[in-house]
Write a protein that holds these residues in place. Structure first.
Motif, PDB file in Angstrom:
ATOM      1  N   GLU A  58       0.851  -1.204   0.000  1.00  0.00           N
ATOM      2  CA  GLU A  58       0.000   0.000   0.000  1.00  0.00           C
ATOM      3  C   GLU A  58       0.881   1.246   0.000  1.00  0.00           C
ATOM      4  OE1 GLU A  58      -3.120  -0.977   0.030  1.00  0.00           O
ATOM      5  OE2 GLU A  58      -2.647  -3.042   0.597  1.00  0.00           O
TER       6      GLU A  58
ATOM      7  N   LYS B 230       2.761   2.731  -6.746  1.00  0.00           N
ATOM      8  CA  LYS B 230       2.457   2.024  -8.002  1.00  0.00           C
ATOM      9  C   LYS B 230       1.695   2.907  -8.981  1.00  0.00           C
ATOM     10  CE  LYS B 230       0.245  -1.107  -5.756  1.00  0.00           C
ATOM     11  NZ  LYS B 230       0.567  -0.561  -4.402  1.00  0.00           N
TER      12      LYS B 230
ATOM     13  N   ARG C 210     -14.786  -4.894  -6.987  1.00  0.00           N
ATOM     14  CA  ARG C 210     -13.886  -4.039  -6.214  1.00  0.00           C
ATOM     15  C   ARG C 210     -14.616  -3.441  -5.012  1.00  0.00           C
ATOM     16  NH1 ARG C 210      -9.168  -0.891  -6.895  1.00  0.00           N
ATOM     17  NH2 ARG C 210      -9.289   0.896  -5.515  1.00  0.00           N
TER      18      ARG C 210
ATOM     19  N   TYR D 273     -11.291 -11.754  -6.337  1.00  0.00           N
ATOM     20  CA  TYR D 273     -10.189 -11.156  -7.088  1.00  0.00           C
ATOM     21  C   TYR D 273      -9.965 -11.914  -8.398  1.00  0.00           C
ATOM     22  CZ  TYR D 273      -8.741  -7.908  -3.421  1.00  0.00           C
ATOM     23  OH  TYR D 273      -8.681  -6.867  -2.524  1.00  0.00           O
TER      24      TYR D 273
ATOM     25  N   LYS E 133      -9.962 -10.630 -12.281  1.00  0.00           N
ATOM     26  CA  LYS E 133      -8.832 -10.830 -13.191  1.00  0.00           C
ATOM     27  C   LYS E 133      -9.273 -11.480 -14.502  1.00  0.00           C
ATOM     28  CE  LYS E 133      -5.552 -11.440  -9.504  1.00  0.00           C
ATOM     29  NZ  LYS E 133      -5.070 -10.039  -9.548  1.00  0.00           N
TER      30      LYS E 133
ATOM     31  N   ARG F  13      -1.061  -3.472 -10.336  1.00  0.00           N
ATOM     32  CA  ARG F  13      -1.364  -4.727  -9.639  1.00  0.00           C
ATOM     33  C   ARG F  13      -1.825  -5.804 -10.617  1.00  0.00           C
ATOM     34  NH1 ARG F  13      -1.103  -4.570  -4.234  1.00  0.00           N
ATOM     35  NH2 ARG F  13      -1.631  -2.663  -3.115  1.00  0.00           N
TER      36      ARG F  13
ATOM     37  N   THR G  28      -2.474 -11.117  -5.682  1.00  0.00           N
ATOM     38  CA  THR G  28      -3.260 -12.207  -5.091  1.00  0.00           C
ATOM     39  C   THR G  28      -2.349 -13.131  -4.291  1.00  0.00           C
ATOM     40  OG1 THR G  28      -4.711 -12.124  -6.996  1.00  0.00           O
ATOM     41  CG2 THR G  28      -4.893 -14.057  -5.599  1.00  0.00           C
TER      42      THR G  28
ATOM     43  N   TYR H 137      -1.214 -11.048  -1.114  1.00  0.00           N
ATOM     44  CA  TYR H 137      -2.252 -10.718  -0.127  1.00  0.00           C
ATOM     45  C   TYR H 137      -3.039 -11.943   0.315  1.00  0.00           C
ATOM     46  CZ  TYR H 137      -1.475  -5.725  -0.719  1.00  0.00           C
ATOM     47  OH  TYR H 137      -0.920  -4.488  -0.707  1.00  0.00           O
ATOM     48  N   GLN H 138      -3.543 -12.737  -0.651  1.00  0.00           N
ATOM     49  CA  GLN H 138      -4.400 -13.846  -0.244  1.00  0.00           C
ATOM     50  C   GLN H 138      -3.587 -15.057   0.227  1.00  0.00           C
ATOM     51  OE1 GLN H 138      -5.599 -11.679  -2.871  1.00  0.00           O
ATOM     52  NE2 GLN H 138      -6.734 -10.956  -1.092  1.00  0.00           N
TER      53      GLN H 138
ATOM     54  N   ARG I 249      -8.525   9.426  -9.176  1.00  0.00           N
ATOM     55  CA  ARG I 249      -7.153   9.079  -8.838  1.00  0.00           C
ATOM     56  C   ARG I 249      -6.484   8.562 -10.084  1.00  0.00           C
ATOM     57  NH1 ARG I 249      -5.841   3.533  -6.006  1.00  0.00           N
ATOM     58  NH2 ARG I 249      -3.821   4.433  -6.398  1.00  0.00           N
TER      59      ARG I 249
ATOM     60  N   ARG J 164      -7.882   9.267  -1.301  1.00  0.00           N
ATOM     61  CA  ARG J 164      -8.452   7.955  -1.589  1.00  0.00           C
ATOM     62  C   ARG J 164      -9.924   7.965  -1.244  1.00  0.00           C
ATOM     63  NH1 ARG J 164      -4.985   2.988  -2.080  1.00  0.00           N
ATOM     64  NH2 ARG J 164      -3.061   3.958  -2.687  1.00  0.00           N
TER      65      ARG J 164
HETATM   66  C1  LIG Z   1      -5.284  -7.151  -7.367  1.00  0.00           C
HETATM   67  C2  LIG Z   1      -5.410  -7.511  -5.927  1.00  0.00           C
HETATM   68  C3  LIG Z   1      -5.484  -6.525  -4.964  1.00  0.00           C
HETATM   69  N1  LIG Z   1      -5.599  -6.857  -3.676  1.00  0.00           N
HETATM   70  C4  LIG Z   1      -5.740  -5.804  -2.689  1.00  0.00           C
HETATM   71  C5  LIG Z   1      -4.514  -4.984  -2.488  1.00  0.00           C
HETATM   72  C6  LIG Z   1      -5.044  -3.641  -2.137  1.00  0.00           C
HETATM   73  O1  LIG Z   1      -5.183  -3.592  -0.735  1.00  0.00           O
HETATM   74  C7  LIG Z   1      -6.386  -3.624  -2.797  1.00  0.00           C
HETATM   75  C8  LIG Z   1      -6.372  -2.810  -4.060  1.00  0.00           C
HETATM   76  O2  LIG Z   1      -6.705  -1.550  -3.745  1.00  0.00           O
HETATM   77  P1  LIG Z   1      -6.061  -0.298  -4.411  1.00  0.00           P
HETATM   78  O3  LIG Z   1      -6.755   0.878  -3.796  1.00  0.00           O
HETATM   79  O4  LIG Z   1      -6.089  -0.418  -5.888  1.00  0.00           O
HETATM   80  O5  LIG Z   1      -4.612  -0.455  -3.834  1.00  0.00           O
HETATM   81  P2  LIG Z   1      -3.305   0.326  -4.176  1.00  0.00           P
HETATM   82  O6  LIG Z   1      -3.658   1.748  -4.356  1.00  0.00           O
HETATM   83  O7  LIG Z   1      -2.447   0.059  -2.976  1.00  0.00           O
HETATM   84  O8  LIG Z   1      -2.775  -0.318  -5.396  1.00  0.00           O
HETATM   85  O9  LIG Z   1      -6.718  -4.951  -3.138  1.00  0.00           O
HETATM   86  C9  LIG Z   1      -5.622  -8.162  -3.258  1.00  0.00           C
HETATM   87  O10 LIG Z   1      -5.717  -8.451  -2.093  1.00  0.00           O
HETATM   88  N2  LIG Z   1      -5.547  -9.157  -4.202  1.00  0.00           N
HETATM   89  C10 LIG Z   1      -5.437  -8.886  -5.523  1.00  0.00           C
HETATM   90  O11 LIG Z   1      -5.358  -9.808  -6.356  1.00  0.00           O
END
Ligand SMILES: Cc1cn([C@H]2C[C@H](O)[C@@H](COP(=O)(O)OP(=O)(O)O)O2)c(=O)[nH]c1=O
Ligand SMILES: Nc1ncnc2c1ncn2[C@@H]1O[C@H](COP(=O)(O)OP(=O)(O)O)[C@@H](O)[C@H]1O
Length: 713
Positions: free
Chosen positions: A472, A476, A510, A530, A534, A556, A561, A564-565, A690, A698
């Motif tokens: 975060e 990016k 989302r 997620y 994709k 991303r 995935t 995070y997952q 954004r 945000r």
């Molecule tokens: C693409 C993706 C994002 N995420 C999470 C990461 C972020 O916390 C959120 C995406 O939110 P986003 O606001 O786009 O995050 P950032 O600005 O940091 O890029 O989703 C997953 O957990 N798995 C995934 O496959």
């Protein structure tokens, strides 16, 4: 009709059962089986016999074997085209019967006359008979089975012809060992392979008699005129096509190499095992092992290292055969040699079946028949040359002993040196094929092997695909935007997109995953949400843009995935990866830029937290570790950047790394004015909420990106 997995296997079995249900075909097939068995044992017995009766020491033995093998193969090249002509004018049953009976008589005559000259003459005669017999046999099959099952019948015949090599080797071992054993019991000395030659004669006679009994076989001859294309013409025609196409060239080169490699083992086998003190049974064992390996390789080939590209496996198989063969040449132990030649056969078998399949897939429909005929003819030609030349070379080199005082004597023989030469040649052929056919440039073979099966990457063939990953607030969105601007300024067509939420469905998804109001979700549900985003994103946005040859910059992707997952939520990484890779059709970015920063630094860059941002420190530490781990395992496709530096410094580093990849796309200066608008449309920064990454604000509903107007949905 419903889809049944595995139904093609069932069809194979049913088809074969059906053709075997036809009485006349069943008996024809049985006769063919006996004849093939006799043929293979005959090959072994003839070379072993040449070895036994040859005079003139080491070179003499090699020359005798070279003579026999050449006499066996050469007539096919010269008489071959006439064989079809003769066959066309004789009755089929007559040819099939007398062909085998004649071979029986000639085989029996070899030990009776007992001279090398007669052995050579007899071999030529046998092959002359064969030249007429073979096309007759092939032409007969279509008259015995219904047209729809001709393919099954041909496959069964092919399997029988080559499959009988293994039992033939076993029978040869039994027969020669029995002769040795009886020899030990009786005072008179028995010639070593004579009984085996008689055995071959008997087997041929039995085959001939079965054909004689096939009264219900349709009479007449039918070798269609247009199928009688001579060997040389086939080669001439195929040559032109094959050498125009690099992939086919690589394949043909490799297939020929695989056969040459096997040919050397067969051609030198008898003398080589003689050097090891193993005699005729050893020769049978060597031959059997090569064929066992070949068979296993062909059977398991498609399953070997599934994660590695088939085009690369082809060259790797050959290189493997070369390495194993080289070890054969320097090892003086029969048991080890037996294991090693099985490996040689296995590697060659894998290459052969892979090459054959690739040839079928890559060659255009109208050229396929001719290409296969070309390959078959070329293989024959090369095999004859190798079988004949290898023992000659070995004979010329001869057997030498080097005296090394302290270390004792070291003896090296012509067969060892020749095998070593063949090993080097096979390895080089493999390496050249590998280079010519490499479809994963940049991915090292080792990292490809390490990948788990089913997760093999697919890199886009058109366009350039770059992803930005990181925790975060790593920057990016800022960096993605800056890269897009830089590339657009140079005239490239660029699409800026992101996950999750770049499609209509994606925006809804989302909203669900990121809204704190969603509350707790099962980690599996989260993976699937997620993944759904994709799947839609890749199909509807990413792939169409790449197809157009555009640069796609994605904020991303799959790594998120995994981080995070799998990392964060502590799910099984492989399971999660399977789902994520499947949902993206295994499509991977050419380059992933990982913006690495301490989670607390990233976190400090914004105020309002979404569902995932609100996770504890440990969660984000695991996310970071997973990202780094992924980058470490495939350095060719990653750029890791320390993201606590200035925005501009980072952007420069990224652009520098991306620049060499721009060779994959062409700047579209001319199309720029209208395209720039279009690509901007596809990006996720145009709604102003954004995306330019500079406002730092945000909001939960910051989706709202539109996909490019040219995307198919
Ligand atoms: C693409 C993706 C994002 N995420 C999470 C990461 C972020 O916390 C959120 C995406 O939110 P986003 O606001 O786009 O995050 P950032 O600005 O940091 O890029 O989703 C997953 O957990 N798995 C995934 O496959
Ligand atoms: N290298 C940097 N140094 C300091 N602040 C940065 C840097 N890169 C981005 N930022 C700021 O951090 C915040 C988050 O950046 P953003 O690009 O949206 O990150 P991400 O997309 O990784 O969450 C923004 O306010 C941005 O201006």
């Amino acid at each position: 009709m419903a889809y049944h997995p595995g139904s093609s296997d069932d069809n194979d079995v049913n088809g074969i059962r059906l053709v075997l249900g036809i009485r006349v075909f069943r008996r024809f097939w049985a006769a063919l089986g006996v004849a093939s068995l006799a043929d293979w044992i005959g090959l072994l017995a003839l070379t072993a016999y040449a070895n036994d009766i040859a005079t003139g020491g080491y070179a003499g033995k090699n020359f005798a074997i070279a003579g026999v093998l050449f006499a066996r193969l050469a007539p096919a090249l010269v008489i071959g085209p006439f064989g079809g002509y003769v066959a066309d004018r004789l009755d089929r049953r007559l040819v099939l019967t007398t062909g085998l009976l004649l071979r029986a008589v000639i085989f029996a005559s070899i030990p009776l006359v007992g001279t090398l000259w007669w052995l050579l003459a007899a071999t030529v005669l046998i092959e002359a008979v064969n030249a007429v017999w073979m096309p007759t046999k092939d032409a007969t099959v279509p008259t015995l089975v219904p047209r729809a099952h001709l393919d099954d019948a041909n496959r069964l015949n092919l399997a029988t012809t080559y499959g009988s090599a293994l039992p033939a080797a076993a029978l040869f071992i039994v027969a020669t060992t029995a002769t040795r054993f009886i020899d030990g019991l009786t005072p008179v000395e028995l010639p070593a392979v004579d009984p085996t030659l008689y055995l071959v004669a008997i087997a041929f006679a039995i085959g001939g008699l079965i054909f004689l009994g096939l009264r219900d076989m349709p009479a007449g001859s039918a070798v269609p005129e247009d199928e009688q294309v001579g060997l040389w013409r086939t080669i001439g025609q195929g040559w032109a096509y094959v050498f125009r196409t690099p992939l086919v060239r690589g394949l043909v080169l490799g297939i020929v190499g695989a056969f040459a490699c096997g040919g050397v083992v067969i051609g030198l086998g008898r003398v080589f095992v003689g050097d090891l003190g193993a005699g005729d049974p050893g020769y049978g064992l060597l031959f059997g092992c090569v064929f066992l390996g070949l068979g296993l390789g062909m059977w398991r080939g498609p399953r070997v290292l599934e994660q590695v590209s088939r085009r690369r496996i082809f060259g790797v198989g050959l290189m493997g055969a070369g390495v194993a063969l080289a070890v054969v040449a320097v090892i003086h132990n029969m048991a080890l040699v037996a294991i090693l030649v099985t490996i040689v056969g296995f590697c060659a078998g894998v290459s052969w079946i892979t090459g054959y399949t690739l040839l079928g897939l890559e060659v255009d429909e109208e050229m396929r028949g001719r290409t296969f005929a070309f390959v078959a003819s070329l293989v024959r030609l090369v095999l004859s040359a190798v079988l004949a030349v290898a023992p000659l070379v070995a004979g010329v080199i001869g057997s030498h002993t080097i005296e090394m005082r302290e270390l004792g004597d070291y003896t090296y023989t012509g067969s060892e040196i020749t095998i070593l030469i063949a090993a080097v040649v096979a390895f080089l052929f493999g390496a050249v094929s590998f280079r010519q056919m490499n479809d994963r440039v940049g991915l090292s073979l080792l990292s490809e092997v390490r990948q788990r099966p089913g997760l093999a990457p697919v890199y886009p063939e058109h366009g350039l695909f770059v992803a930005f990953e990181g925790g975060e607030g790593a920057g990016k969105s800022t960096q993605a935007r800056m890269l897009v601007d830089a590339l657009q300024a140079e005239g490239y067509r660029v699409l800026l997109t992101r996950e999750p939420g770049a499609t209509d469905v994606g925006r809804t998804l989302r909203q669900i995953v990121l809204d704190p109001a969603t509350g707790d979700l099962s980690p599996r549900t989260e993976v699937l949400l997620y993944a759904a985003d994709k799947a839609e994103h890749v199909d509807a946005v990413v792939l169409p843009a790449l197809e157009r040859g555009d640069v796609v910059v994605c904020d991303r992707y799959v790594d998120s995935t995994l981080a995070y997952q799998a990392g964060g939520r502590a799910l099984d990484r492989e399971e999660v990866e399977r789902v994520a890779r499947w949902s993206t059709r295994q499509l991977r970015p050419h380059l992933t830029v990982l913006l690495d920063v301490d989670p607390s630094v990233g976190r400090s860059r914004f105020e309002v937290a979404d569902r995932l941002e609100a996770e504890p420190k440990e969660f984000h530490a695991r996310v970071r570790d997973t990202f780094l781990d992924l980058a470490e395992s495939d350095r060719n496709h990653y750029l890791v950047v320390s993201a606590d530096r200035s925005v501009v410094a980072i952007a420069d580093e990224v652009l520098e790394r991306v620049r060499p990849l721009l060779g994959l796309v062409h700047p579209a200066i001319a199309a720029r004015s209208d395209d720039a608008e279009r690509t901007d449309d596809g990006g996720h920064g145009t709604d102003g909420s954004r995306g330019d990454g500079t406002d730092g604000s945000r909001s939960e509903d910051d989706g709202g990106e539109r996909t490019g107007p040219e995307s198919p949905r």
